[in-house]
Design an enzyme around this catalytic site. Structure first.
Site, mmCIF file in Angstrom:
data_model
loop_
_atom_site.group_PDB
_atom_site.id
_atom_site.type_symbol
_atom_site.label_atom_id
_atom_site.label_comp_id
_atom_site.label_asym_id
_atom_site.label_seq_id
_atom_site.Cartn_x
_atom_site.Cartn_y
_atom_site.Cartn_z
ATOM 1 N N TRP A 1 0.775 -1.125 -0.078
ATOM 2 C CA TRP A 1 -0.205 -0.139 0.046
ATOM 3 C C TRP A 1 0.767 1.185 0.090
ATOM 4 C CZ3 TRP A 1 -4.972 -1.007 3.178
ATOM 5 C CH2 TRP A 1 -5.784 -2.075 2.686
ATOM 6 N N HIS A 2 1.929 1.264 0.622
ATOM 7 C CA HIS A 2 2.857 2.263 0.639
ATOM 8 C C HIS A 2 3.443 2.559 -0.706
ATOM 9 C CE1 HIS A 2 3.302 3.778 4.997
ATOM 10 N NE2 HIS A 2 2.161 3.224 4.654
ATOM 11 N N ASP A 3 3.605 1.326 -1.643
ATOM 12 C CA ASP A 3 3.945 1.711 -2.912
ATOM 13 C C ASP A 3 2.779 2.278 -3.826
ATOM 14 O OD1 ASP A 3 5.925 0.966 -5.043
ATOM 15 O OD2 ASP A 3 5.078 -0.727 -5.896
#
Length: 307
Positions: free
Chosen positions: A64-66
């Protein structure tokens, strides 16, 4: 799980399970075409890592941070200008952004998968690990699409600041002027409307739920095979269910459970509250969650055919 949520999308905690920074690319991106056999093999390896390490939460956070760096206002620019699920998080400077603290170790756990199946992109591996982490923790199966093309250099990383804050800064504002566009706002709810996933940069070093003692798995058994530390939102943090939506708004829950301003505002904001209340029903939550996870996993992605 060690998870938070925004609108219908749950987002991952900042549990400090991994801390080593990455200062250089690991393996170069591959130009090989991916096959279904490659994807099946990669999934089998990822399932093995998840079963052995119980590291689903950090894999969800990594994916999700990607993908969460995506800026839809730049979607009409040449790929990969808008960021998103392009595997750029493996590069410095992105992996060393403040919001990504602890994620370098998650990438290292997945590096053997890339070595065994070089035709599978990092972007696909990260998103696959996230979806499998959800499924193996008792959550819904995500209708994933594969064939993502990887970013190839640090120059293709998104600027720092596209991921949101869970609490206000010293001046009482969430977000800031950084990133591809400002997400700054005095309201947690309106700040959440500008970015997508929520991340947390604080919490106890460990709690009674994450101190290495036995914690429950989706099948009802218990395990101590996990990296201790961090603060969870729910007691059974290795089980994916809707307990977030029955815990955050309950004042009687354990004081060691995380309740961020960006969590509590979901029941206070007129636009978010209908969803927060609706998801007290697990079937309704799973149905919406599966769609939201799939959509987030494809933000900014460029796909090539799977052979």
């Amino acid at each position: 799980m060690k998870l938070s949520a925004a609108i219908t999308v749950a987002a991952v905690s900042g549990a400090q399970a991994f801390t080593a920074p990455v200062n250089k690319p690991l393996r170069p991106a591959s130009s090989l075409s991916v096959t279904q056999g490659d994807l099946d093999g990669a999934q089998s390896m990822i399932d093995g890592i998840l079963t052995e390490k119980n590291c689903g939460p950090v894999f969800v956070r990594l994916a999700w941070h990607d993908s969460g760096t995506h800026d839809v206002s730049l979607a009409d620019k040449e790929w990969p200008a808008s960021g998103g699920a392009i595997g750029s998080i493996r590069f410095d400077p992105e992996i060393n952004h403040g919001a990504n603290a602890g994620l370098a170790g998650a990438i290292k756990l997945l590096e053997p998968v890339k070595e065994a199946f070089p035709g599978v992109s990092y972007a696909d591996i990260f998103q696959m690990a996230s979806a499998r982490g959800i499924a193996l923790a008792g959550g819904p199966e995500i209708d994933m699409k594969y064939g993502r093309v990887d970013a190839t250099s640090p120059e293709e990383c998104s600027p720092e600041g596209n991921l949101p804050d869970a609490e206000a800064g010293p001046e009482g504002k969430f977000g800031g002027p950084g990133g591809t566009a400002s997400t700054e706002d005095e309201s947690a709810a309106w700040h959440l409307r500008k970015p997508t996933p929520t991340e947390v940069e604080f919490g106890a070093e460990k709690t009674k739920f994450t101190d290495g003692s036995a914690t429950k798995l989706a099948d009802g058994s218990e395990t101590t095979a996990y990296t201790a530390g961090g603060s969870p939102w729910v007691e059974d943090w290795l089980v994916f269910n809707n307990s977030y939506f029955t815990t955050i708004n309950d004042a009687s829950t354990d004081e060691e459970l995380v309740k961020c301003t960006s969590d509590k505002c979901l029941w206070e904001d007129a636009g978010f509250a209908p969803y927060a209340n609706k998801f007290a029903d697990q079937e309704a939550f799973f149905e919406s969650y599966a769609k939201a996870h799939k959509a987030l996993s494809e933000l900014g992605s460029k796909f090539e055919p799977v052979e």
